[in-house]
Enzyme design. Sequence first.
Site, PDB file in Angstrom:
ATOM      1  N   SER A 185       5.531  -5.407  -1.696  1.00  0.00           N
ATOM      2  CA  SER A 185       5.530  -3.988  -2.047  1.00  0.00           C
ATOM      3  C   SER A 185       6.008  -3.152  -0.860  1.00  0.00           C
ATOM      4  O   SER A 185       7.170  -3.247  -0.476  1.00  0.00           O
ATOM      5  CB  SER A 185       4.138  -3.573  -2.538  1.00  0.00           C
ATOM      6  OG  SER A 185       4.162  -2.297  -3.119  1.00  0.00           O
ATOM      7  N   ALA A 186       5.146  -2.336  -0.251  1.00  0.00           N
ATOM      8  CA  ALA A 186       5.560  -1.538   0.907  1.00  0.00           C
ATOM      9  C   ALA A 186       6.083  -2.422   2.030  1.00  0.00           C
ATOM     10  O   ALA A 186       6.986  -2.036   2.775  1.00  0.00           O
ATOM     11  CB  ALA A 186       4.393  -0.690   1.413  1.00  0.00           C
ATOM     12  N   GLU A 210       8.026  -6.854 -11.217  1.00  0.00           N
ATOM     13  CA  GLU A 210       6.790  -7.511 -10.800  1.00  0.00           C
ATOM     14  C   GLU A 210       6.805  -8.992 -11.164  1.00  0.00           C
ATOM     15  O   GLU A 210       7.385  -9.400 -12.156  1.00  0.00           O
ATOM     16  CB  GLU A 210       5.587  -6.803 -11.418  1.00  0.00           C
ATOM     17  CG  GLU A 210       5.409  -5.399 -10.879  1.00  0.00           C
ATOM     18  CD  GLU A 210       4.027  -4.841 -11.125  1.00  0.00           C
ATOM     19  OE1 GLU A 210       3.348  -5.314 -12.047  1.00  0.00           O
ATOM     20  OE2 GLU A 210       3.634  -3.926 -10.367  1.00  0.00           O
ATOM     21  N   HIS A 241       8.165  -3.204  -7.848  1.00  0.00           N
ATOM     22  CA  HIS A 241       7.453  -2.805  -9.076  1.00  0.00           C
ATOM     23  C   HIS A 241       8.410  -2.152 -10.082  1.00  0.00           C
ATOM     24  O   HIS A 241       8.004  -1.270 -10.841  1.00  0.00           O
ATOM     25  CB  HIS A 241       6.331  -1.810  -8.776  1.00  0.00           C
ATOM     26  CG  HIS A 241       5.367  -2.222  -7.711  1.00  0.00           C
ATOM     27  ND1 HIS A 241       4.271  -3.026  -7.949  1.00  0.00           N
ATOM     28  CD2 HIS A 241       5.328  -1.915  -6.385  1.00  0.00           C
ATOM     29  CE1 HIS A 241       3.598  -3.193  -6.819  1.00  0.00           C
ATOM     30  NE2 HIS A 241       4.224  -2.537  -5.856  1.00  0.00           N
ATOM     31  N   GLY A 263       0.857  -1.179   0.000  1.00  0.00           N
ATOM     32  CA  GLY A 263       0.000   0.000   0.000  1.00  0.00           C
ATOM     33  C   GLY A 263       0.890   1.225   0.000  1.00  0.00           C
ATOM     34  O   GLY A 263       1.887   1.260  -0.713  1.00  0.00           O
TER      35      GLY A 263
END
Length: 233
Positions: free
Chosen positions: A120-121, A192, A157, A88
Site C-alpha cells: 500500500s503506502a 487488491e 487498492h 497506512g
Amino acid sequence: MKSLLISNSTNAGEQYLRYPMPQIEKFLSGVTEIAFVPYAAVTFSYDEYERRVQERFSEIGVTVKSVHREADPAGFIRRAQAVCVGGGNTFALTRKMQEQGLMEAIYDKINEGTPYVGWSAGSNVCCPTICTTNDMPIVQPESFRAIGAVKFQINPHYLDANPEGHAGETREQRILEYIEANPDMRVVGLREGCMLHYEDGRLELIGKRPMRIFKKGEETYEVNPGDDLSFLL
C-alpha cells in the site's frame, strides 16, 4: 534491484498479511532480519505496528526491527539485510521518511540489490512521487517526492466500480487527471490481492487479477500475470 510491491496487506475476511506471506517468504529467502519503517501508522503506535508485522514475519523466521527505535534511522537502513515499509497514510509516511533521510538511504540500498518489501503506502513511496496515492493529506510533507526506485506510478487498492448513489469521480477518472497533468508518466492500477515482483531485470505481476495501465495519448488497457512488463522498466 529486488523489490516486492504489494497492493494491500489484507484481503477481505482474511488475517493480516496472510495472503502475501508465501511470496514474501520466497522473496526474503536467506534474510534473517529486516528493517521496518512504521511511519504510515496514524491511529495506532509504531510499537504496535512493529508487533503486528513481527507476529506474521515470525512464521518465516525473520526478525523485524523498526527504525523508530533507532537513534540514526538512516544509518540503520544502510546496515540492513532487507527493508520493509508498511502501509497506512502515505503523507504521514512520506513526511517522516523525508525528515529522517530515509528516501535517499533506501534508494541507495535498493540499488545495491538489498531486498525491498512494501505494501500500500509502502509501494507508493517506491515510485517517483506519492501523487497516485488514495490517501488524504492529513499532514504536509516537504514535497511529493518519493524514493524513485521504479520509473512508474502505482495506484494500490485500484477499484473499477463507482458505488451506487455516489456522484463523485471514479478511481479511473482521478488517474486520468493525473496523466493529463503528467503526460510522461505511466500509472499502474494494482488491484487488491496483487503485487509486482522485480528481480534480475524482470518485472512480474503476481495475483489472480489483471493490472490497468494508464498513459496520456494511449488507450487505457490491462495486462495479465505472465505478460511482458518490460515497457515499465
